[in-house]
Design an enzyme around this catalytic site. Structure first.
Site, PDB file in Angstrom:
ATOM      1  N   HIS A 151     -89.806 -92.367 -69.544  1.00  0.00           N
ATOM      2  CA  HIS A 151     -90.342 -92.412 -70.906  1.00  0.00           C
ATOM      3  C   HIS A 151     -89.196 -92.465 -71.907  1.00  0.00           C
ATOM      4  O   HIS A 151     -88.041 -92.244 -71.555  1.00  0.00           O
ATOM      5  CB  HIS A 151     -91.196 -91.165 -71.196  1.00  0.00           C
ATOM      6  CG  HIS A 151     -90.377 -89.905 -71.188  1.00  0.00           C
ATOM      7  ND1 HIS A 151     -89.951 -89.287 -70.032  1.00  0.00           N
ATOM      8  CD2 HIS A 151     -89.883 -89.140 -72.218  1.00  0.00           C
ATOM      9  CE1 HIS A 151     -89.245 -88.210 -70.334  1.00  0.00           C
ATOM     10  NE2 HIS A 151     -89.178 -88.104 -71.649  1.00  0.00           N
ATOM     11  N   ASP A 185     -88.234 -90.651 -75.722  1.00  0.00           N
ATOM     12  CA  ASP A 185     -88.690 -89.555 -76.581  1.00  0.00           C
ATOM     13  C   ASP A 185     -89.062 -90.146 -77.939  1.00  0.00           C
ATOM     14  O   ASP A 185     -88.391 -91.043 -78.449  1.00  0.00           O
ATOM     15  CB  ASP A 185     -87.586 -88.505 -76.740  1.00  0.00           C
ATOM     16  CG  ASP A 185     -87.336 -87.733 -75.447  1.00  0.00           C
ATOM     17  OD1 ASP A 185     -88.172 -87.809 -74.523  1.00  0.00           O
ATOM     18  OD2 ASP A 185     -86.297 -87.047 -75.366  1.00  0.00           O
ATOM     19  N   HIS A 226     -85.656 -92.450 -69.884  1.00  0.00           N
ATOM     20  CA  HIS A 226     -85.098 -91.468 -68.950  1.00  0.00           C
ATOM     21  C   HIS A 226     -86.211 -90.864 -68.118  1.00  0.00           C
ATOM     22  O   HIS A 226     -87.400 -91.023 -68.434  1.00  0.00           O
ATOM     23  CB  HIS A 226     -84.293 -90.404 -69.704  1.00  0.00           C
ATOM     24  CG  HIS A 226     -85.056 -89.690 -70.805  1.00  0.00           C
ATOM     25  ND1 HIS A 226     -85.370 -90.285 -72.010  1.00  0.00           N
ATOM     26  CD2 HIS A 226     -85.603 -88.461 -70.859  1.00  0.00           C
ATOM     27  CE1 HIS A 226     -86.046 -89.448 -72.763  1.00  0.00           C
ATOM     28  NE2 HIS A 226     -86.217 -88.322 -72.082  1.00  0.00           N
ATOM     29  N   ARG A 273     -84.648 -76.761 -60.994  1.00  0.00           N
ATOM     30  CA  ARG A 273     -83.986 -77.256 -62.209  1.00  0.00           C
ATOM     31  C   ARG A 273     -84.681 -76.630 -63.414  1.00  0.00           C
ATOM     32  O   ARG A 273     -85.918 -76.572 -63.459  1.00  0.00           O
ATOM     33  CB  ARG A 273     -84.095 -78.784 -62.264  1.00  0.00           C
ATOM     34  CG  ARG A 273     -83.586 -79.403 -63.562  1.00  0.00           C
ATOM     35  CD  ARG A 273     -83.678 -80.936 -63.526  1.00  0.00           C
ATOM     36  NE  ARG A 273     -83.453 -81.519 -64.834  1.00  0.00           N
ATOM     37  CZ  ARG A 273     -82.259 -81.842 -65.314  1.00  0.00           C
ATOM     38  NH1 ARG A 273     -81.163 -81.637 -64.592  1.00  0.00           N
ATOM     39  NH2 ARG A 273     -82.144 -82.369 -66.518  1.00  0.00           N
TER      40      ARG A 273
HETATM   41  C1  LIG Z   1     -97.971 -88.417 -72.063  1.00  0.00           C
HETATM   42  C2  LIG Z   1     -97.544 -87.796 -73.141  1.00  0.00           C
HETATM   43  C3  LIG Z   1     -96.766 -86.529 -73.124  1.00  0.00           C
HETATM   44  C4  LIG Z   1     -96.082 -86.569 -74.482  1.00  0.00           C
HETATM   45  C5  LIG Z   1     -97.231 -87.050 -75.331  1.00  0.00           C
HETATM   46  C6  LIG Z   1     -97.667 -88.283 -74.550  1.00  0.00           C
HETATM   47  O1  LIG Z   1     -98.974 -88.730 -74.845  1.00  0.00           O
HETATM   48  C7  LIG Z   1     -96.643 -89.399 -74.823  1.00  0.00           C
HETATM   49  C8  LIG Z   1     -95.262 -88.813 -75.247  1.00  0.00           C
HETATM   50  C9  LIG Z   1     -94.901 -87.578 -74.412  1.00  0.00           C
HETATM   51  C10 LIG Z   1     -93.663 -86.839 -74.925  1.00  0.00           C
HETATM   52  C11 LIG Z   1     -92.338 -87.228 -74.245  1.00  0.00           C
HETATM   53  C12 LIG Z   1     -91.199 -86.432 -74.878  1.00  0.00           C
HETATM   54  C13 LIG Z   1     -91.525 -84.946 -75.072  1.00  0.00           C
HETATM   55  O2  LIG Z   1     -91.428 -84.288 -73.821  1.00  0.00           O
HETATM   56  C14 LIG Z   1     -92.943 -84.758 -75.648  1.00  0.00           C
HETATM   57  C15 LIG Z   1     -93.196 -83.288 -76.005  1.00  0.00           C
HETATM   58  C16 LIG Z   1     -93.121 -85.660 -76.816  1.00  0.00           C
HETATM   59  O3  LIG Z   1     -92.951 -85.418 -77.983  1.00  0.00           O
HETATM   60  O4  LIG Z   1     -93.566 -86.892 -76.388  1.00  0.00           O
HETATM   61  C17 LIG Z   1     -93.953 -85.380 -74.677  1.00  0.00           C
HETATM   62  C18 LIG Z   1     -95.458 -85.262 -75.003  1.00  0.00           C
HETATM   63  C19 LIG Z   1     -96.100 -84.020 -74.357  1.00  0.00           C
HETATM   64  O5  LIG Z   1     -95.658 -83.575 -73.290  1.00  0.00           O
HETATM   65  O6  LIG Z   1     -97.059 -83.541 -74.946  1.00  0.00           O
HETATM   66  O1  LIG Z   2     -86.190 -81.941 -67.971  1.00  0.00           O
HETATM   67  C1  LIG Z   2     -85.419 -82.841 -68.234  1.00  0.00           C
HETATM   68  O2  LIG Z   2     -84.260 -82.845 -67.845  1.00  0.00           O
HETATM   69  C2  LIG Z   2     -85.879 -83.992 -69.113  1.00  0.00           C
HETATM   70  C3  LIG Z   2     -87.274 -83.792 -69.603  1.00  0.00           C
HETATM   71  C4  LIG Z   2     -87.670 -84.748 -70.671  1.00  0.00           C
HETATM   72  O3  LIG Z   2     -87.194 -85.850 -70.737  1.00  0.00           O
HETATM   73  C5  LIG Z   2     -88.668 -84.323 -71.661  1.00  0.00           C
HETATM   74  O4  LIG Z   2     -89.153 -83.176 -71.553  1.00  0.00           O
HETATM   75  O5  LIG Z   2     -88.980 -85.116 -72.571  1.00  0.00           O
HETATM   76 FE   LIG Z   3     -87.706 -86.868 -72.580  1.00  0.00          FE
END
Ligand SMILES: C=C1C[C@]23C[C@@]1(O)CC[C@H]2[C@@]12CC[C@H](O)[C@@](C)(C(=O)O1)[C@H]2[C@@H]3C(=O)O
Ligand SMILES: O=C(O)CCC(=O)C(=O)O
Ligand SMILES: [Fe+2]
Length: 383
Positions: free
Chosen positions: A239, A241, A296, A306
């Site tokens: 994904h 961020d 990543h 981890r």
């Molecule tokens: C599948 C998902 C988890 C996420 C919200 C989403 O719908 C798409 C973006 C995902 C993500 C990836 C980065 C971060 O870990 C996170 C907190 C964010 O801001 O976007 C997660 C979201 C989540 O885990 O709620």
């Molecule tokens: O746990 C990690 O090292 C990366 C996790 C990550 O990419 C995320 O939480 O968005």
């Molecule tokens: Fe991430």
């Protein structure tokens, strides 16, 4: 096409592990027929196991930005963001004891009985989560705590309990320090981009209304995977961020991988004393694509646990997002329609982890631009 076999197993007896059933698909299992070691759970149709390419995971040098060197920092930050969207920060001034204090408080929480941890979940989107990531069907071999740290009143209930006071203290100290790191890196970035004012980028993520999210991830070991060579488990699927910048610190367990511009994956050697910075989708927009948000993922070999802690610096919900005028060259068109952070988040939460969340905000290319691109392609092919 490679066929894959299925092995479903249960590792709930592992001391620190809480994950239950997964499906394996690996070259090692090519000769095996379906082996079911445990009752399938709701996740057993999800292939979390990936065959590993037999290349060294550390065949790429991750750019390093030494924050104690103000002369080289600005240009090395810009170069790393242009080349990769990812870099490692050393001499960041965060005390090792603060990092290990939060790590041990996180591990204390993750070692609690499952029933206790479940009272802090399910995440909606904040709180305790186990294997399910987001609400659109993504899963990973991990458990986590997700916090909205923008306002003290939005902290989850369990953190207000006296038994959580050390975790609460560690979180508040650590996230405040991360806020300062994000601000400093974004100011140095503005210097490197030669834009004024210096806070053109940092002001988006350091104000009261900025959307700040913090995540503690725990990837438990997976004893039943041990001995299976060439296999790895998807801890956190690929994904980008969404925010401006994310700052990650992990313990010394490997697993994080980043995608290079050509789409190949490289492992990031773990370094518990350093911080790792990801360019997020929002920074890609602010720079009109000059910086790309880095894809990543976390793959684990199931051997050791981890723990990672990630600070996500995002803008205020009402912030209008568009390329910074100071960065636009004469005649340069924005690649994106203007949108607010609220609009982006609303749309992002409907997506799957691996989706490109910016595609809906991309501007349609004008006919003339399209024609120009076609001409260029033709030229490359035939001249
Ligand atoms: C599948 C998902 C988890 C996420 C919200 C989403 O719908 C798409 C973006 C995902 C993500 C990836 C980065 C971060 O870990 C996170 C907190 C964010 O801001 O976007 C997660 C979201 C989540 O885990 O709620
Ligand atoms: O746990 C990690 O090292 C990366 C996790 C990550 O990419 C995320 O939480 O968005
Ligand atoms: Fe991430």
């Amino acid at each position: 096409m490679q066929s894959s076999q299925t092995l479903t197993f249960n590792s709930s007896s592992s001391s620190s592990g809480t994950c239950s059933s997964i499906v394996l698909s690996s070259p090692v299992l090519q000769e095996a027929s379906m082996v079911v070691l445990a009752k399938p759970s709701s996740l057993n149709q999800t292939s979390l196991l990936k065959p590993q390419k037999p290349t060294s995971p550390y065949n790429y040098t991750i750019p390093i930005v030494d924050l104690s060197d103000p002369i080289s920092c600005p240009s090395s930050i810009v170069k790393a963001c242009e080349d990769l969207g990812f870099f490692k920060v050393t001499n960041h001034g965060i005390s090792p004891s603060l990092m290990s204090f939060l790590e041990s408080e996180a591990l204390k929480f993750f070692s609690l009985p499952q029933s206790h941890k479940d009272t802090a979940g399910p995440p909606s989107p904040f709180g305790y989560g186990n294997k399910k990531i987001g609400s659109n069907g993504d899963v990973g071999w991990l458990e986590y705590l997700l916090f909205n740290i923008s306002s003290p009143t939005s902290l989850p209930l369990f953190l207000t309990h006296p038994s959580s006071s050390s975790l609460r203290f560690a979180l508040s100290e650590y996230t405040a320090a991360m806020g300062r790191v994000v601000g400093e890196v974004l100011e140095l970035m503005a210097d490197g981009l030669k834009i004024k004012p210096r806070d053109a980028l940092s002001k988006l993520v350091v104000n009261e209304e900025s959307d700040k999210v913090f995540r503690l991830n725990h990837y438990p070991p997976c004893p039943l995977l041990q001995g299976l060579n060439n296999c790895s488990l998807t801890g956190f699927g690929e994904h980008t961020d969404p925010q401006v910048l994310s700052v990650l610190r992990s313990n010394n367990t490997a697993g994080l991988q980043i995608a290079l511009r050509d789409g190949s994956w490289v492992g990031v050697p773990p370094d518990q004393d350093s911080l790792f910075i990801n360019v997020g989708d929002t920074l890609q927009v602010l720079t009109n694509g000059r910086f790309k948000s880095v894809r990543h993922r976390v793959l684990s070999n199931g051997l050791s646990s981890r723990v990672s802690m990630i600070y996500f610096g995002g803008p205020a919900p009402g912030e209008r997002l568009a390329p910074l005028p100071q960065l636009m060259r004469e005649g340069e068109q924005s690649l994106y329609k203007e949108f607010t952070w609220f609009e982006y988040k609303t749309s992002a939460y409907k997506t799957r982890l691996a989706d490109n969340r910016l595609s809906v905000f991309e501007r349609e290319k004008k006919r003339s631009e399209k024609g120009q691109q076609l001409q260029e392609k033709h030229h490359q092919l035939f001249v």
